[in-house]
Design an enzyme around this catalytic site. Structure first.
Site, PDB file in Angstrom:
ATOM      1  N   HIS A 163     -44.081  42.350  -0.833  1.00  0.00           N
ATOM      2  CA  HIS A 163     -43.080  41.597  -1.600  1.00  0.00           C
ATOM      3  C   HIS A 163     -42.797  42.286  -2.938  1.00  0.00           C
ATOM      4  O   HIS A 163     -43.709  42.805  -3.581  1.00  0.00           O
ATOM      5  CB  HIS A 163     -43.545  40.156  -1.841  1.00  0.00           C
ATOM      6  CG  HIS A 163     -42.434  39.285  -2.322  1.00  0.00           C
ATOM      7  ND1 HIS A 163     -42.071  39.245  -3.649  1.00  0.00           N
ATOM      8  CD2 HIS A 163     -41.577  38.480  -1.664  1.00  0.00           C
ATOM      9  CE1 HIS A 163     -41.036  38.427  -3.767  1.00  0.00           C
ATOM     10  NE2 HIS A 163     -40.719  37.947  -2.590  1.00  0.00           N
ATOM     11  N   GLU A 165     -35.122  42.400   1.089  1.00  0.00           N
ATOM     12  CA  GLU A 165     -34.897  41.545  -0.081  1.00  0.00           C
ATOM     13  C   GLU A 165     -34.537  42.423  -1.276  1.00  0.00           C
ATOM     14  O   GLU A 165     -35.435  42.983  -1.935  1.00  0.00           O
ATOM     15  CB  GLU A 165     -36.179  40.768  -0.422  1.00  0.00           C
ATOM     16  CG  GLU A 165     -36.685  39.886   0.686  1.00  0.00           C
ATOM     17  CD  GLU A 165     -37.601  38.788   0.140  1.00  0.00           C
ATOM     18  OE1 GLU A 165     -37.195  37.628   0.226  1.00  0.00           O
ATOM     19  OE2 GLU A 165     -38.682  39.091  -0.385  1.00  0.00           O
TER      20      GLU A 165
HETATM   21  P1  13P Z   1     -35.274  33.586  -4.093  1.00  0.00           P
HETATM   22  O1  13P Z   1     -34.824  32.859  -2.832  1.00  0.00           O
HETATM   23  O2  13P Z   1     -35.781  32.676  -5.138  1.00  0.00           O
HETATM   24  O3  13P Z   1     -34.255  34.553  -4.542  1.00  0.00           O
HETATM   25  O4  13P Z   1     -36.551  34.465  -3.641  1.00  0.00           O
HETATM   26  C1  13P Z   1     -36.457  35.281  -2.543  1.00  0.00           C
HETATM   27  C2  13P Z   1     -37.813  35.796  -2.220  1.00  0.00           C
HETATM   28  O5  13P Z   1     -38.397  36.524  -2.997  1.00  0.00           O
HETATM   29  C3  13P Z   1     -38.438  35.364  -0.972  1.00  0.00           C
HETATM   30  O6  13P Z   1     -39.596  36.096  -0.713  1.00  0.00           O
END
Ligand code: 13P
Length: 236
Positions: A90, A159
């Site tokens: 992450h 992400e």
């Molecule tokens: P947000 O949905 O708060 O942008 O976070 C995304 C995330 O990091 C999920 O792992």
């Protein structure tokens, strides 16, 4: 399809228990078409009774069964709660907690050897996105160094760092293009994460090669998370 909630450092043990029971009842009520994952804080782990499509997983672990690593949680502690699903890579752990690619790969290989489900997260910072798709792909492929992309229990979450917790969502064309490029080499399910919410989940899940979402902020409210599970059910 996978709809996953990453609690990050939110919810107490009590509110997590309430959340999981609410979501589990919702799934049991005919909302079980897709896989659901919930990643709470480790202090909230318990032996939850869950619908078969739902798993509670770990946001983090240290790649040992046990040992002297003050403050860390190893696999012996996760096993006590039958934790089978793990988040690795992450961006908050890469960029805020300083995890290197070498350490992330060590965690990946440790989990892989124990046949755990892995949601492996990758994503580029804004400056890289602004440099264009080739720069983005080069950055993302570096985040796959020493990662076995053929691991059968792998799920990848794309992400973009600049879209996490900011309310900014990557535009649909960029998500589609990035997922298409990842799909050229990766057969595993590809999730998108970054400011996913009730208002945009349907459009995002409609993107080709998008097999689900990893949701932070908008997932912390149980009704909103259930709404997202419901909206995902209506896709395909
Ligand atoms: P947000 O949905 O708060 O942008 O976070 C995304 C995330 O990091 C999920 O792992």
């Amino acid at each position: 399809m996978v709809v996953a909630a990453n609690f990050k450092t939110n919810h107490t043990r009590a509110s997590t228990t309430e959340f999981i029971s609410f979501v589990n009842d919702f799934i049991a009520n005919g909302n079980d078409k897709h896989q659901v994952r919930i990643y709470p804080c480790a202090t909230a782990f318990d032996n939850f009774t869950l619908q078969s499509v739902c798993k509670v997983g770990a946001q983090n672990f240290y790649p040992v069964d046990n040992g002297s690593f003050t403050g860390e949680v190893g696999f012996d502690q996760l096993a006590e709660f039958d934790i089978d699903s793990l988040l690795i890579g992450h961006s908050e752990r890469r960029h805020i907690l300083g995890e290197s690619q070498e350490f992330i790969a060590r965690k990946f290989n440790f989990a892989k050897e124990r046949n755990k489900e892995i949601i492996y997260c990758v994503g580029e910072p804004l400056a890289v996105r602004e440099a264009g798709i080739e720069a983005v792909m080069q950055y993302l492929w570096e985040q796959f160094s020493d990662i076995d992309i053929t691991y059968p229990r792998l799920i990848v979450a794309y992400e973009p760092v600049w879209a996490i917790g900011t309310g900014l969502v990557a535009n649909i064309e960029d998500i589609a293009q990035t997922h298409a490029r990842l799909r050229e080499k990766i057969d595993a399910p590809l999730l998108y994460g970054g400011s996913v919410k009730v208002e945009n989940i349907s459009e995002i899940l409609g993107v080709a090669n998008c097999d689900g979402v990893l949701v932070g902020t908008a997932s912390w409210q149980k009704e909103a998370f259930c709404n997202m599970i419901k909206l995902a059910q209506m896709i395909q």
